[in-house]
Design an enzyme around this catalytic site. Structure first.
Site, PDB file in Angstrom:
ATOM      1  N   ILE A 148      -3.670  -0.962   1.045  1.00  0.00           N
ATOM      2  CA  ILE A 148      -2.708  -2.015   1.391  1.00  0.00           C
ATOM      3  C   ILE A 148      -1.316  -1.424   1.503  1.00  0.00           C
ATOM      4  O   ILE A 148      -0.815  -0.774   0.581  1.00  0.00           O
ATOM      5  CB  ILE A 148      -2.705  -3.131   0.333  1.00  0.00           C
ATOM      6  CG1 ILE A 148      -4.123  -3.718   0.190  1.00  0.00           C
ATOM      7  CG2 ILE A 148      -1.720  -4.234   0.703  1.00  0.00           C
ATOM      8  CD1 ILE A 148      -4.266  -4.633  -0.988  1.00  0.00           C
TER       9      ILE A 148
ATOM     10  N   MET B 285       0.516   2.214  -6.681  1.00  0.00           N
ATOM     11  CA  MET B 285       1.077   3.561  -6.588  1.00  0.00           C
ATOM     12  C   MET B 285       2.590   3.487  -6.425  1.00  0.00           C
ATOM     13  O   MET B 285       3.083   2.755  -5.572  1.00  0.00           O
ATOM     14  CB  MET B 285       0.494   4.301  -5.385  1.00  0.00           C
ATOM     15  CG  MET B 285      -0.982   4.562  -5.479  1.00  0.00           C
ATOM     16  SD  MET B 285      -1.639   5.154  -3.898  1.00  0.00           S
ATOM     17  CE  MET B 285      -1.669   3.624  -2.975  1.00  0.00           C
TER      18      MET B 285
ATOM     19  N   GLY C 267       4.191   4.699  -0.891  1.00  0.00           N
ATOM     20  CA  GLY C 267       4.010   3.664  -1.894  1.00  0.00           C
ATOM     21  C   GLY C 267       3.190   2.470  -1.460  1.00  0.00           C
ATOM     22  O   GLY C 267       3.365   1.950  -0.383  1.00  0.00           O
ATOM     23  N   SER C 268       2.274   2.019  -2.297  1.00  0.00           N
ATOM     24  CA  SER C 268       1.497   0.836  -2.009  1.00  0.00           C
ATOM     25  C   SER C 268       0.439   0.656  -3.079  1.00  0.00           C
ATOM     26  O   SER C 268       0.638   1.037  -4.213  1.00  0.00           O
ATOM     27  CB  SER C 268       0.862   0.913  -0.621  1.00  0.00           C
ATOM     28  OG  SER C 268       0.392  -0.362  -0.239  1.00  0.00           O
ATOM     29  N   ARG C 269      -0.733   0.080  -2.688  1.00  0.00           N
ATOM     30  CA  ARG C 269      -1.795  -0.111  -3.666  1.00  0.00           C
ATOM     31  C   ARG C 269      -3.154  -0.084  -2.986  1.00  0.00           C
ATOM     32  O   ARG C 269      -3.275  -0.228  -1.772  1.00  0.00           O
ATOM     33  CB  ARG C 269      -1.591  -1.407  -4.435  1.00  0.00           C
ATOM     34  CG  ARG C 269      -2.165  -2.646  -3.805  1.00  0.00           C
ATOM     35  CD  ARG C 269      -1.992  -3.838  -4.745  1.00  0.00           C
ATOM     36  NE  ARG C 269      -2.997  -4.850  -4.493  1.00  0.00           N
ATOM     37  CZ  ARG C 269      -2.700  -6.133  -4.330  1.00  0.00           C
ATOM     38  NH1 ARG C 269      -1.458  -6.543  -4.361  1.00  0.00           N
ATOM     39  NH2 ARG C 269      -3.675  -7.012  -4.140  1.00  0.00           N
TER      40      ARG C 269
END
Length: 218
Positions: free
Chosen positions: A155, A97, A185-187
């Protein structure tokens, strides 16, 4: 519509923007500088509102399909050894993301929450190979009779300093319903059975709650 996790930050940002406008108007006489500062403040407000938006998604409920838990881009599709819960080989699909994506995390399948755990950790960039094991993260496993068990892992990244996890063991998970939220923001990683039929490819853009990631291989 804005997510509840952003209400406090949005109010603070609005106060800062209004305060910045009043101070700029009072102390700065140079028109072009005042205009530049106001444009910067409005852009900042726009980005915050974009980040915490929570659009309605139309999830087609299907116990034989796994849907994307988040908006973003598919960056990993590979067979891996999942160490925390399954302790065997799984298919991993990861969605990255950007800060401008919707950051609501949704349940990829419906069923019963059988595992939910928070792990403190580092803040490596989200695409780092070790981010899945070393970064701050939450692991949630949902099980249904049709698909079996699916693990999704939020994460944190270099910018994400807070992961919110709503899933609790024995909760009834509704496919596409809110499982959590990641700030800035991350995944999210998905771990699926090896006989799963993957319906996406690397670099595909997906929508949380709508895009089909995988389905049972009949």
């Amino acid at each position: 519509m804005f997510h509840k996790e952003g209400h406090k930050i949005i109010v603070i940002t609005l106060i800062l923007v209004v305060g910045g406008y009043l101070l700029t108007d009072y102390f700065i006489d140079i028109m072009w500088l005042r205009t530049l500062i106001m444009i910067a403040l409005l852009i900042f407000l726009f980005l915050i509102l974009q980040f915490f938006r929570n659009p309605k998604r139309n999830t087609a409920l299907n116990d034989g399909q796994v849907i994307s838990p988040v908006d973003g881009k598919v960056v990993v599709i590979e067979e891996v050894f999942e160490k925390e819960y399954f302790k065997d080989k799984r298919l991993q699909v990861s969605v990255f993301m950007s800060p401008i994506n919707v950051h609501v995390t949704r349940y990829p399948i419906g069923g019963k929450v059988v595992f939910s755990k928070y792990h403190p950790g580092k803040y490596l960039v989200a695409w780092h190979p070790k981010a899945s094991e070393e970064n701050e993260r939450t692991t949630v496993v949902v099980e249904n009779k049709t698909y079996g068990k699916v693990l999704h892992r939020q994460i944190a990244g270099a910018l994400a300093k807070r992961i919110v996890n709503y899933a609790k063991v024995d909760d009834v998970a509704i496919q596409g319903g809110e499982s959590g939220f990641i700030k800035f923001g991350s995944r999210v990683d998905l771990f699926l059975p090896l006989d799963t039929k993957i319906k996406v490819a690397l670099n595909h853009k997906v929508r949380g709650g709508e895009s089909i990631i995988a389905e049972i291989n009949e």
